[in-house]
Design a protein around this motif. Structure first.
Motif, PDB file in Angstrom:
ATOM      1  N   GLY A  18      16.748  -6.051 -15.074  1.00 36.32           N
ATOM      2  CA  GLY A  18      16.017  -6.967 -14.191  1.00 36.32           C
ATOM      3  C   GLY A  18      15.811  -6.392 -12.805  1.00 36.32           C
ATOM      4  N   ASN A  19      16.828  -5.683 -12.301  1.00 35.94           N
ATOM      5  CA  ASN A  19      16.693  -5.051 -10.987  1.00 35.94           C
ATOM      6  C   ASN A  19      15.644  -3.948 -11.003  1.00 35.94           C
ATOM      7  OD1 ASN A  19      18.674  -6.688  -9.933  1.00 35.94           O
ATOM      8  ND2 ASN A  19      20.305  -5.185 -10.222  1.00 35.94           N
ATOM      9  N   VAL A  20      15.609  -3.160 -12.062  1.00 37.13           N
ATOM     10  CA  VAL A  20      14.624  -2.078 -12.157  1.00 37.13           C
ATOM     11  C   VAL A  20      13.216  -2.645 -12.275  1.00 37.13           C
ATOM     12  CG1 VAL A  20      13.823  -0.171 -13.612  1.00 37.13           C
ATOM     13  CG2 VAL A  20      16.234  -0.387 -13.065  1.00 37.13           C
ATOM     14  N   VAL A  21      13.034  -3.682 -13.078  1.00 38.40           N
ATOM     15  CA  VAL A  21      11.711  -4.294 -13.244  1.00 38.40           C
ATOM     16  C   VAL A  21      11.238  -4.897 -11.919  1.00 38.40           C
ATOM     17  CG1 VAL A  21      10.476  -6.189 -14.369  1.00 38.40           C
ATOM     18  CG2 VAL A  21      11.947  -4.703 -15.710  1.00 38.40           C
ATOM     19  N   ALA A  22      12.113  -5.621 -11.233  1.00 42.51           N
ATOM     20  CA  ALA A  22      11.737  -6.200  -9.938  1.00 42.51           C
ATOM     21  C   ALA A  22      11.395  -5.105  -8.934  1.00 42.51           C
ATOM     22  CB  ALA A  22      12.865  -7.073  -9.409  1.00 42.51           C
ATOM     23  N   PHE A  23      12.187  -4.040  -8.912  1.00 39.70           N
ATOM     24  CA  PHE A  23      11.909  -2.938  -8.000  1.00 39.70           C
ATOM     25  C   PHE A  23      10.550  -2.316  -8.287  1.00 39.70           C
ATOM     26  CE2 PHE A  23      11.888   1.649  -7.286  1.00 39.70           C
ATOM     27  CZ  PHE A  23      12.039   1.679  -5.908  1.00 39.70           C
ATOM     28  N   LEU A  24      10.262  -2.059  -9.555  1.00 36.41           N
ATOM     29  CA  LEU A  24       8.995  -1.421  -9.906  1.00 36.41           C
ATOM     30  C   LEU A  24       7.802  -2.292  -9.538  1.00 36.41           C
ATOM     31  CD1 LEU A  24       9.841   0.275 -13.317  1.00 36.41           C
ATOM     32  CD2 LEU A  24       9.481   1.354 -11.095  1.00 36.41           C
ATOM     33  N   ILE A  25       7.880  -3.580  -9.834  1.00 42.28           N
ATOM     34  CA  ILE A  25       6.769  -4.490  -9.509  1.00 42.28           C
ATOM     35  C   ILE A  25       6.551  -4.548  -8.000  1.00 42.28           C
ATOM     36  CG2 ILE A  25       6.047  -6.906  -9.517  1.00 42.28           C
ATOM     37  CD1 ILE A  25       7.384  -7.111 -12.285  1.00 42.28           C
ATOM     38  N   LEU A  26       7.623  -4.696  -7.238  1.00 46.12           N
ATOM     39  CA  LEU A  26       7.479  -4.817  -5.793  1.00 46.12           C
ATOM     40  C   LEU A  26       7.127  -3.484  -5.143  1.00 46.12           C
ATOM     41  CD1 LEU A  26      10.336  -7.347  -5.285  1.00 46.12           C
ATOM     42  CD2 LEU A  26       7.887  -7.788  -5.196  1.00 46.12           C
ATOM     43  N   PHE A  27       7.573  -2.374  -5.717  1.00 45.28           N
ATOM     44  CA  PHE A  27       7.174  -1.071  -5.193  1.00 45.28           C
ATOM     45  C   PHE A  27       5.689  -0.829  -5.429  1.00 45.28           C
ATOM     46  CE2 PHE A  27       6.640   3.542  -5.343  1.00 45.28           C
ATOM     47  CZ  PHE A  27       7.146   3.864  -4.098  1.00 45.28           C
ATOM     48  N   VAL A  28       5.176  -1.261  -6.569  1.00 40.71           N
ATOM     49  CA  VAL A  28       3.741  -1.132  -6.841  1.00 40.71           C
ATOM     50  C   VAL A  28       2.946  -1.973  -5.846  1.00 40.71           C
ATOM     51  CG1 VAL A  28       1.944  -1.699  -8.534  1.00 40.71           C
ATOM     52  CG2 VAL A  28       3.969  -0.451  -9.243  1.00 40.71           C
ATOM     53  N   CYS A  29       3.440  -3.180  -5.523  1.00 43.38           N
ATOM     54  CA  CYS A  29       2.769  -4.004  -4.501  1.00 43.38           C
ATOM     55  C   CYS A  29       2.747  -3.277  -3.158  1.00 43.38           C
ATOM     56  CB  CYS A  29       3.471  -5.348  -4.345  1.00 43.38           C
ATOM     57  SG  CYS A  29       3.146  -6.504  -5.658  1.00 43.38           S
ATOM     58  N   PHE A  30       3.883  -2.687  -2.771  1.00 41.84           N
ATOM     59  CA  PHE A  30       3.952  -1.969  -1.506  1.00 41.84           C
ATOM     60  C   PHE A  30       3.025  -0.755  -1.501  1.00 41.84           C
ATOM     61  CE2 PHE A  30       5.914   1.188   1.309  1.00 41.84           C
ATOM     62  CZ  PHE A  30       5.914   0.469   2.489  1.00 41.84           C
ATOM     63  N   ALA A  31       3.052   0.022  -2.579  1.00 45.50           N
ATOM     64  CA  ALA A  31       2.184   1.201  -2.661  1.00 45.50           C
ATOM     65  C   ALA A  31       0.715   0.791  -2.699  1.00 45.50           C
ATOM     66  CB  ALA A  31       2.536   2.025  -3.896  1.00 45.50           C
ATOM     67  N   GLY A  32       0.399  -0.325  -3.348  1.00 43.60           N
ATOM     68  CA  GLY A  32      -0.979  -0.829  -3.353  1.00 43.60           C
ATOM     69  C   GLY A  32      -1.437  -1.236  -1.968  1.00 43.60           C
ATOM     70  N   GLY A  33      -0.530  -1.809  -1.188  1.00 44.57           N
ATOM     71  CA  GLY A  33      -0.875  -2.149   0.198  1.00 44.57           C
ATOM     72  C   GLY A  33      -1.161  -0.925   1.041  1.00 44.57           C
ATOM     73  N   ILE A  34      -0.369   0.098   0.865  1.00 39.96           N
ATOM     74  CA  ILE A  34      -0.613   1.349   1.592  1.00 39.96           C
ATOM     75  C   ILE A  34      -1.906   2.000   1.111  1.00 39.96           C
ATOM     76  CG2 ILE A  34       0.318   3.644   2.096  1.00 39.96           C
ATOM     77  CD1 ILE A  34       1.829   1.317   3.435  1.00 39.96           C
ATOM     78  N   TYR A  35      -2.159   1.955  -0.194  1.00 36.29           N
ATOM     79  CA  TYR A  35      -3.385   2.535  -0.749  1.00 36.29           C
ATOM     80  C   TYR A  35      -4.618   1.785  -0.252  1.00 36.29           C
ATOM     81  CZ  TYR A  35      -6.851   4.080  -4.144  1.00 36.29           C
ATOM     82  OH  TYR A  35      -7.981   4.581  -4.740  1.00 36.29           O
ATOM     83  N   ALA A  36      -4.502   0.485  -0.027  1.00 39.54           N
ATOM     84  CA  ALA A  36      -5.636  -0.302   0.465  1.00 39.54           C
ATOM     85  C   ALA A  36      -6.089   0.185   1.839  1.00 39.54           C
ATOM     86  CB  ALA A  36      -5.266  -1.781   0.538  1.00 39.54           C
ATOM     87  N   LEU A  37      -5.179   0.773   2.599  1.00 39.94           N
ATOM     88  CA  LEU A  37      -5.557   1.286   3.918  1.00 39.94           C
ATOM     89  C   LEU A  37      -6.460   2.515   3.823  1.00 39.94           C
ATOM     90  CD1 LEU A  37      -2.259   0.869   5.930  1.00 39.94           C
ATOM     91  CD2 LEU A  37      -4.315  -0.551   5.995  1.00 39.94           C
ATOM     92  N   SER A  38      -6.519   3.165   2.669  1.00 38.71           N
ATOM     93  CA  SER A  38      -7.404   4.325   2.536  1.00 38.71           C
ATOM     94  C   SER A  38      -8.877   3.899   2.531  1.00 38.71           C
ATOM     95  CB  SER A  38      -7.073   5.107   1.263  1.00 38.71           C
ATOM     96  OG  SER A  38      -7.402   4.351   0.115  1.00 38.71           O
ATOM     97  N   PHE A  39      -9.159   2.634   2.300  1.00 43.01           N
ATOM     98  CA  PHE A  39     -10.531   2.120   2.319  1.00 43.01           C
ATOM     99  C   PHE A  39     -10.922   1.568   3.685  1.00 43.01           C
ATOM    100  CE2 PHE A  39      -9.136   1.755  -2.096  1.00 43.01           C
ATOM    101  CZ  PHE A  39     -10.117   2.512  -2.706  1.00 43.01           C
ATOM    102  N   TRP A  40     -10.035   1.665   4.648  1.00 42.84           N
ATOM    103  CA  TRP A  40     -10.277   1.123   5.979  1.00 42.84           C
ATOM    104  C   TRP A  40     -11.287   1.992   6.716  1.00 42.84           C
ATOM    105  CZ3 TRP A  40      -6.285  -2.155   8.625  1.00 42.84           C
ATOM    106  CH2 TRP A  40      -6.704  -2.580   9.872  1.00 42.84           C
ATOM    107  N   SER A  41     -12.296   1.364   7.302  1.00 45.28           N
ATOM    108  CA  SER A  41     -13.251   2.049   8.178  1.00 45.28           C
ATOM    109  C   SER A  41     -13.675   1.052   9.246  1.00 45.28           C
ATOM    110  CB  SER A  41     -14.460   2.556   7.387  1.00 45.28           C
ATOM    111  OG  SER A  41     -15.224   1.464   6.922  1.00 45.28           O
ATOM    112  N   LEU A  42     -14.439   1.512  10.213  1.00 39.82           N
ATOM    113  CA  LEU A  42     -14.884   0.596  11.259  1.00 39.82           C
ATOM    114  C   LEU A  42     -15.884  -0.425  10.724  1.00 39.82           C
ATOM    115  CD1 LEU A  42     -15.248   3.031  14.272  1.00 39.82           C
ATOM    116  CD2 LEU A  42     -13.442   1.365  13.828  1.00 39.82           C
ATOM    117  N   ASP A  43     -16.614  -0.077   9.670  1.00 43.70           N
ATOM    118  CA  ASP A  43     -17.562  -1.009   9.073  1.00 43.70           C
ATOM    119  C   ASP A  43     -16.893  -1.955   8.080  1.00 43.70           C
ATOM    120  OD1 ASP A  43     -19.620   0.210  10.472  1.00 43.70           O
ATOM    121  OD2 ASP A  43     -19.971   1.667   8.854  1.00 43.70           O
ATOM    122  N   ASN A  44     -15.777  -1.519   7.500  1.00 44.91           N
ATOM    123  CA  ASN A  44     -15.127  -2.296   6.445  1.00 44.91           C
ATOM    124  C   ASN A  44     -13.633  -2.379   6.767  1.00 44.91           C
ATOM    125  OD1 ASN A  44     -14.553  -3.574   4.063  1.00 44.91           O
ATOM    126  ND2 ASN A  44     -14.439  -1.689   2.889  1.00 44.91           N
TER     127      ASN A  44
END
Length: 79
Positions: A18-44
């Motif tokens: 359960g700890n490993v599954v929770a860690f993986l799910i929440l780590f993917v959320c964190f990495a997805g948040g960081i990845y979302a910043l790669s689409f950041w621009s002044l227009d978007n």
């Protein structure tokens, strides 16, 4: 903390999967948040910024406020 006269272990014993599954799910959320910043621009800026904020907030607040508070609930009998 004691329960039925015995000391309760709070080290996560027996909850490895359960700890490993929770860690993986929440780590993917964190990495997805960081990845979302790669689409950041002044227009978007709004969509990547809001999605990063929401995903990182989920990744940091769920373990702190939801998963970590399971053993601090005060029971009706005062324990």
């Amino acid at each position: 903390m004691y329960s039925n006269g015995r000391n309760k272990a709070h080290s996560g014993q027996g909850h490895f999967a359960g700890n490993v599954v929770a860690f993986l799910i929440l780590f993917v959320c964190f990495a997805g948040g960081i990845y979302a910043l790669s689409f950041w621009s002044l227009d978007n800026a709004w969509l990547p910024g809001i999605s990063c904020f929401v995903l990182v907030m989920i990744a940091l607040m769920v373990p702190q406020h939801v998963l970590g508070r399971g053993d601090t609930h005060v029971h009706a009998d005062g324990e």
